[in-house]
Design a protein around this motif. Structure first.
Motif, mmCIF file in Angstrom:
data_model
loop_
_atom_site.group_PDB
_atom_site.id
_atom_site.type_symbol
_atom_site.label_atom_id
_atom_site.label_comp_id
_atom_site.label_asym_id
_atom_site.label_seq_id
_atom_site.Cartn_x
_atom_site.Cartn_y
_atom_site.Cartn_z
ATOM 1 N N GLY A 1 66.753 -11.861 8.951
ATOM 2 C CA GLY A 1 65.994 -12.115 10.173
ATOM 3 C C GLY A 1 64.777 -12.964 9.857
ATOM 4 O O GLY A 1 64.861 -13.910 9.077
ATOM 5 N N HIS A 2 63.646 -12.615 10.429
ATOM 6 C CA HIS A 2 62.379 -13.328 10.204
ATOM 7 C C HIS A 2 61.317 -12.259 9.977
ATOM 8 O O HIS A 2 60.910 -11.578 10.909
ATOM 9 C CB HIS A 2 62.056 -14.188 11.422
ATOM 10 C CG HIS A 2 60.822 -15.016 11.267
ATOM 11 N ND1 HIS A 2 60.268 -15.695 12.318
ATOM 12 C CD2 HIS A 2 60.014 -15.286 10.210
ATOM 13 C CE1 HIS A 2 59.183 -16.345 11.915
ATOM 14 N NE2 HIS A 2 59.015 -16.095 10.629
ATOM 15 N N PHE A 3 60.899 -12.129 8.733
ATOM 16 C CA PHE A 3 60.045 -11.023 8.345
ATOM 17 C C PHE A 3 58.707 -11.500 7.796
ATOM 18 O O PHE A 3 58.623 -12.540 7.160
ATOM 19 C CB PHE A 3 60.744 -10.167 7.278
ATOM 20 C CG PHE A 3 62.086 -9.687 7.729
ATOM 21 C CD1 PHE A 3 62.189 -8.628 8.611
ATOM 22 C CD2 PHE A 3 63.243 -10.311 7.294
ATOM 23 C CE1 PHE A 3 63.433 -8.189 9.052
ATOM 24 C CE2 PHE A 3 64.481 -9.888 7.736
ATOM 25 C CZ PHE A 3 64.584 -8.815 8.614
ATOM 26 N N ILE A 4 57.682 -10.693 8.030
ATOM 27 C CA ILE A 4 56.371 -10.913 7.430
ATOM 28 C C ILE A 4 56.233 -9.886 6.311
ATOM 29 O O ILE A 4 56.286 -8.677 6.546
ATOM 30 C CB ILE A 4 55.234 -10.738 8.452
ATOM 31 C CG1 ILE A 4 55.427 -11.697 9.638
ATOM 32 C CG2 ILE A 4 53.877 -10.978 7.782
ATOM 33 C CD1 ILE A 4 54.466 -11.455 10.783
ATOM 34 N N CYS B 1 59.166 -20.131 11.903
ATOM 35 C CA CYS B 1 58.096 -20.171 12.910
ATOM 36 C C CYS B 1 58.094 -21.522 13.628
ATOM 37 O O CYS B 1 58.023 -21.580 14.852
ATOM 38 C CB CYS B 1 56.732 -19.942 12.261
ATOM 39 S SG CYS B 1 56.437 -18.247 11.732
ATOM 40 N N SER B 2 58.178 -22.606 12.839
ATOM 41 C CA SER B 2 58.097 -23.936 13.448
ATOM 42 C C SER B 2 59.292 -24.225 14.348
ATOM 43 O O SER B 2 59.178 -24.949 15.319
ATOM 44 C CB SER B 2 57.939 -25.012 12.379
ATOM 45 O OG SER B 2 59.065 -25.048 11.536
ATOM 46 N N GLU B 3 60.448 -23.640 14.033
ATOM 47 C CA GLU B 3 61.636 -23.835 14.867
ATOM 48 C C GLU B 3 61.702 -22.835 16.014
ATOM 49 O O GLU B 3 62.537 -22.972 16.907
ATOM 50 C CB GLU B 3 62.894 -23.737 14.007
ATOM 51 C CG GLU B 3 63.001 -24.867 12.979
ATOM 52 C CD GLU B 3 64.127 -24.646 11.981
ATOM 53 O OE1 GLU B 3 65.013 -23.801 12.236
ATOM 54 O OE2 GLU B 3 64.108 -25.322 10.938
ATOM 55 N N GLY B 4 60.849 -21.798 15.975
ATOM 56 C CA GLY B 4 60.818 -20.807 17.046
ATOM 57 C C GLY B 4 62.107 -20.029 17.186
ATOM 58 O O GLY B 4 62.440 -19.569 18.278
ATOM 59 N N LEU B 5 62.849 -19.862 16.095
ATOM 60 C CA LEU B 5 64.158 -19.214 16.164
ATOM 61 C C LEU B 5 64.089 -17.713 16.438
ATOM 62 O O LEU B 5 64.772 -17.204 17.315
ATOM 63 C CB LEU B 5 64.928 -19.462 14.864
ATOM 64 C CG LEU B 5 65.246 -20.922 14.544
ATOM 65 C CD1 LEU B 5 65.936 -21.034 13.194
ATOM 66 C CD2 LEU B 5 66.110 -21.518 15.636
ATOM 67 N N LEU B 6 63.293 -17.018 15.677
ATOM 68 C CA LEU B 6 63.193 -15.567 15.805
ATOM 69 C C LEU B 6 61.728 -15.163 15.716
ATOM 70 O O LEU B 6 60.982 -15.750 14.942
ATOM 71 C CB LEU B 6 63.932 -14.869 14.652
ATOM 72 C CG LEU B 6 65.429 -15.080 14.515
ATOM 73 C CD1 LEU B 6 65.898 -14.581 13.151
ATOM 74 C CD2 LEU B 6 66.156 -14.333 15.614
ATOM 75 N N PRO B 7 61.338 -14.160 16.462
ATOM 76 C CA PRO B 7 59.956 -13.688 16.279
ATOM 77 C C PRO B 7 59.845 -13.012 14.907
ATOM 78 O O PRO B 7 60.777 -12.358 14.442
ATOM 79 C CB PRO B 7 59.774 -12.679 17.416
ATOM 80 C CG PRO B 7 61.147 -12.266 17.814
ATOM 81 C CD PRO B 7 62.054 -13.425 17.492
ATOM 82 N N ALA B 8 58.706 -13.179 14.262
ATOM 83 C CA ALA B 8 58.475 -12.563 12.958
ATOM 84 C C ALA B 8 58.144 -11.090 13.159
ATOM 85 O O ALA B 8 57.333 -10.737 14.011
ATOM 86 C CB ALA B 8 57.340 -13.266 12.236
ATOM 87 N N ILE B 9 58.795 -10.222 12.362
ATOM 88 C CA ILE B 9 58.496 -8.794 12.422
ATOM 89 C C ILE B 9 57.990 -8.319 11.073
ATOM 90 O O ILE B 9 58.290 -8.900 10.047
ATOM 91 C CB ILE B 9 59.713 -7.968 12.877
ATOM 92 C CG1 ILE B 9 60.894 -8.133 11.918
ATOM 93 C CG2 ILE B 9 60.133 -8.318 14.288
ATOM 94 C CD1 ILE B 9 62.017 -7.163 12.175
ATOM 95 N N LYS B 10 57.217 -7.243 11.095
ATOM 96 C CA LYS B 10 56.624 -6.668 9.893
ATOM 97 C C LYS B 10 57.230 -5.282 9.684
ATOM 98 O O LYS B 10 56.738 -4.308 10.207
ATOM 99 C CB LYS B 10 55.100 -6.601 10.064
ATOM 100 C CG LYS B 10 54.370 -5.911 8.950
ATOM 101 C CD LYS B 10 54.471 -6.719 7.671
ATOM 102 C CE LYS B 10 53.824 -6.019 6.532
ATOM 103 N NZ LYS B 10 54.733 -5.336 5.672
ATOM 104 N N PRO B 11 58.317 -5.195 8.908
ATOM 105 C CA PRO B 11 58.988 -3.903 8.759
ATOM 106 C C PRO B 11 58.415 -2.992 7.679
ATOM 107 O O PRO B 11 58.803 -1.851 7.568
ATOM 108 C CB PRO B 11 60.417 -4.300 8.386
ATOM 109 C CG PRO B 11 60.250 -5.587 7.662
ATOM 110 C CD PRO B 11 59.072 -6.255 8.304
ATOM 111 N N GLY B 12 57.493 -3.460 6.856
ATOM 112 C CA GLY B 12 57.026 -2.705 5.702
ATOM 113 C C GLY B 12 56.031 -1.617 6.032
ATOM 114 O O GLY B 12 55.815 -1.251 7.199
#
Length: 193
Positions: A19-22, A177-188
């Protein structure tokens, strides 16, 4: 235990996420390893700790320490298998500290254990606390090294059960982020740096 078996443990536990993770370092990644899902199974924790302790001489270690929260389960199990005391460091108001009445005998040699390492920031903070309290970090062990191509993260020897090269990006240079594909989530377990 080989790398494929360890990766299968993560996959079977649903702990290898796409996905898109922070990450806790603030960097972004398309893959995330949620070790807590793997380590909730005591057989997995036992097997992974058994693999890690093959990479250390128990006679050269007096205690085991982990940075909270990711390293707690694997650190405790490594300490149990080595028959060594276990302590941990934790953040209070953003600063890594030793609390809960823990102490380190002057000159004690500590093995630092973490679940997943990318930049190594939490481990370096943990090592600094150990040194402030009179201990000597002698080696770092981690289940997974997410950035095996990065040298010089630690000033002591470093070993892992598995190396998994996963590209990470500075937040301002993240292609997701630049492509705006998925929102970034912080799972940690903690907020971004």
């Amino acid at each position: 235990m080989n790398e494929n078996e360890i990766l299968a443990m993560y996959e079977d536990a649903g702990a290898l996420l796409n996905g898109h993770f922070i990450l806790s370092s603030g960097r972004h990644s398309a893959r995330y390893l949620q070790s807590a899902l793997v380590l909730m199974n005591i057989d997995n924790a036992t097997a992974l700790a058994a693999e890690l302790i093959t990479k250390v001489d128990a006679d050269q270690v007096d205690m085991v320490v982990s940075p909270a929260i990711g390293g707690l389960v694997i650190g405790q199990e490594v300490a149990r298998q080595l028959h060594k005391p276990f302590i941990f460091t934790e953040r209070k108001e953003g600063e890594m500290q030793m609390r809960r009445g823990f102490s380190i005998p002057e000159g004690a040699r500590l093995l630092v254990v973490e679940d997943v390492i990318t930049t190594g920031g939490s481990v370096r903070e943990c090592m600094a606390v150990v040194r402030e309290h009179g201990g000597e970090p002698v080696k770092v062990l981690a289940v997974v090294d997410r950035a095996p191509d990065v040298d010089g993260r630690f000033d002591v020897p470093f070993a892992t059960a598995i190396s998994l090269s996963v590209e990470t990006y500075a937040a301002d240079a993240c292609p997701m982020c630049s492509e705006g594909l998925l929102p970034a989530i912080k799972p940690g377990s903690r907020g971004s740096a």
